[in-house]
Scaffold this active site. Sequence first.
Site, mmCIF file in Angstrom:
data_model
loop_
_atom_site.group_PDB
_atom_site.id
_atom_site.type_symbol
_atom_site.label_atom_id
_atom_site.label_comp_id
_atom_site.label_asym_id
_atom_site.label_seq_id
_atom_site.Cartn_x
_atom_site.Cartn_y
_atom_site.Cartn_z
ATOM 1 N N GLN A 103 8.617 -5.021 -5.831
ATOM 2 C CA GLN A 103 7.398 -5.653 -6.342
ATOM 3 C C GLN A 103 6.156 -5.066 -5.667
ATOM 4 O O GLN A 103 5.062 -5.121 -6.215
ATOM 5 C CB GLN A 103 7.483 -7.165 -6.092
ATOM 6 N N GLU A 150 -19.378 11.578 -1.078
ATOM 7 C CA GLU A 150 -18.708 11.152 0.162
ATOM 8 C C GLU A 150 -17.649 10.095 -0.120
ATOM 9 O O GLU A 150 -16.559 10.113 0.449
ATOM 10 C CB GLU A 150 -19.743 10.609 1.159
ATOM 11 N N ASN A 171 14.614 -7.734 -14.345
ATOM 12 C CA ASN A 171 14.728 -6.427 -13.670
ATOM 13 C C ASN A 171 14.514 -5.260 -14.629
ATOM 14 O O ASN A 171 13.795 -4.306 -14.319
ATOM 15 C CB ASN A 171 16.080 -6.298 -12.973
ATOM 16 N N LYS A 176 -34.678 10.884 3.304
ATOM 17 C CA LYS A 176 -33.267 11.142 2.991
ATOM 18 C C LYS A 176 -32.892 10.905 1.530
ATOM 19 O O LYS A 176 -33.360 9.977 0.886
ATOM 20 C CB LYS A 176 -32.368 10.235 3.865
ATOM 21 N N LYS A 222 3.367 -2.461 -7.209
ATOM 22 C CA LYS A 222 2.283 -2.696 -8.166
ATOM 23 C C LYS A 222 0.879 -2.563 -7.602
ATOM 24 O O LYS A 222 0.074 -1.786 -8.114
ATOM 25 C CB LYS A 222 2.466 -4.057 -8.825
ATOM 26 N N HIS A 253 -12.944 31.127 5.808
ATOM 27 C CA HIS A 253 -13.239 30.539 7.135
ATOM 28 C C HIS A 253 -14.648 29.936 7.172
ATOM 29 O O HIS A 253 -15.250 29.856 8.237
ATOM 30 C CB HIS A 253 -13.118 31.576 8.260
ATOM 31 N N TYR A 265 18.263 -3.521 -8.040
ATOM 32 C CA TYR A 265 16.929 -4.081 -7.842
ATOM 33 C C TYR A 265 16.838 -4.845 -6.527
ATOM 34 O O TYR A 265 17.771 -5.539 -6.131
ATOM 35 C CB TYR A 265 16.560 -5.018 -9.011
ATOM 36 N N SER A 286 -31.929 6.276 2.394
ATOM 37 C CA SER A 286 -31.618 5.677 3.687
ATOM 38 C C SER A 286 -32.562 4.503 3.905
ATOM 39 O O SER A 286 -33.714 4.542 3.477
ATOM 40 C CB SER A 286 -31.813 6.730 4.783
ATOM 41 N N SER A 289 3.752 -12.702 -8.016
ATOM 42 C CA SER A 289 3.078 -11.440 -8.316
ATOM 43 C C SER A 289 2.102 -11.584 -9.479
ATOM 44 O O SER A 289 1.424 -10.633 -9.849
ATOM 45 C CB SER A 289 4.106 -10.349 -8.630
HETATM 46 N N1 ARG Z 1 7.769 -9.601 -10.059
HETATM 47 C C1 ARG Z 1 8.983 -8.878 -9.991
HETATM 48 C C2 ARG Z 1 8.685 -7.420 -9.612
HETATM 49 O O1 ARG Z 1 7.592 -7.027 -9.734
HETATM 50 C C3 ARG Z 1 9.673 -8.921 -11.306
HETATM 51 C C4 ARG Z 1 11.150 -8.756 -11.238
HETATM 52 C C5 ARG Z 1 11.741 -9.980 -10.633
HETATM 53 N N2 ARG Z 1 13.152 -9.897 -10.612
HETATM 54 C C6 ARG Z 1 13.886 -10.700 -9.829
HETATM 55 N N3 ARG Z 1 15.137 -10.569 -9.875
HETATM 56 N N4 ARG Z 1 13.313 -11.573 -9.031
HETATM 57 O O2 ARG Z 1 9.541 -6.692 -9.177
#
Ligand code: ARG
Length: 458
Positions: free
Chosen positions: A321, A289, A109, A282, A324, A155, A316, A276, A22
């Site tokens: 992950q 938009e 975690n 235009k 993100k 409307h 967890y 355009s 990640s």
């Molecule tokens: N990159 C992981 C995430 O975003 C971090 C936590 C990883 N924890 C683990 N037990 N592998 O969730």
Amino acid sequence: MKLWGGRFTKEENQLAHNFNESLSFDQRLYRQDIEGSIAHVTMLAKQGIVTNEDQEAIVKGLSGILADVEAGNLEFSPEYEDIHSFVEANLIERIGEAGKRLHTGRSRNDQVALDMKLYCRDEIAELDHLLKALLSRLLEIMEKNLDTYMPGFTHLQKAQPVTLAHHMGAYFEMFSRDRKRLKSIGERMDTCPLGSGALAGTTYPLDRAYSASLLGFAGPSLNSMDSVADRDYVIELLSALSIISMHLSRFSEEIILWNSNEYQFVELDDGYSTGSSIMPQKKNPDIAELVRGKTGRVYGALMGLLTTMKGLPLAYNKDMQEDKELTFDAIDTVKSSLVLFTGMVSSMTFRREVMEASAKKGFTNATDAADYLVSRGVPFRDAHGIVGQLVLCCLEKGIGLDELPLEEYRRISPVFDQDIYEAVSMKTCVEKRLTIGAPGQEAMRQAIEVYKKRLEEE
Ligand code: ARG
């Protein structure tokens, strides 16, 4: 360097590493990650879990990493799995043995849960700032346009006359609610997950309240399993972002209509329009938009994370992950939309004459003609019918109610008198609407006073 090589006998498959990593996207959490680590080690030293010398070396090392990343002197090399591994490995490279003690009583975690919370908290502040800037611009437009008459629609049919100030005021309300929503999300997520460990806390005598206060949280979270499994605050933020996008999209849609040849209520500034490649005449509202269009990906992020989270057992799971990229993209998208949108709205010109002329057409004063009869004792339902006939008569002649001769009025109802013309004038129609929340100038002024105070105070 891997953080977990001990029980493995084979190298990780490269494709598996690429799929699992990640760092390519969570690198943007470097500041929050370092901030969290500094708080953690400060607490460890206070509790006598690490020595003061080790703590000092760790804080110095972490600050060095932060400075180097910010100066562009430290690359996020792809061999590391995530930002947490990257920072820790780098620290160990820099300061040796002491660096290996940073992760005492902590897991990735609780670390990632903390990083995401800190990140969301920072971004909520940024978003609030951008919303506030937009609200200030809207308020300026409102103050200048208390008597800019325009048609109000239901409307998408002309309904009753309003003012530009009143119309802008509706959006002012929406974006004010967005600020409140963000604020309340911030309040709900104000607990610190640090010290929850992998899921079951730790046997070290951590002072979780202390690290929470170092990081500016109201206090530590009270259930370690929930702490590492909770992404409610991310979902709430994505939901607030979706609502902001929906508001921006509705507003964009109106601007696109108003900027069209048919309406011509506004003219977009050249800086916020595009041409355009084929049609020389235009001037397209691409920014509006795109703001409207980008709403789709923000909703997508919300749906994506809700779906990712729906079947997850405690605590967890790596699925999380996936929060993100969705969250980062939605935040970036809404922030840039807000900036561009604010610039576009501040620079566009409102064509008062066109708006007013449009309000005069389309019988937006028909309700007021009925109210005129009601004020002279005619029951509303009868008044409605009488004005309906008047409208028909005007349509045949191609004129407005304010242009219909008095004889015609009287032919349909003898209750009408000369003062009907004042009653159906645009000015009267708007200015008599004085209940709080209505477009009449006095009512609008009262609302604006409240809005101004709110912007100054919050
Ligand atoms: N990159 C992981 C995430 O975003 C971090 C936590 C990883 N924890 C683990 N037990 N592998 O969730």
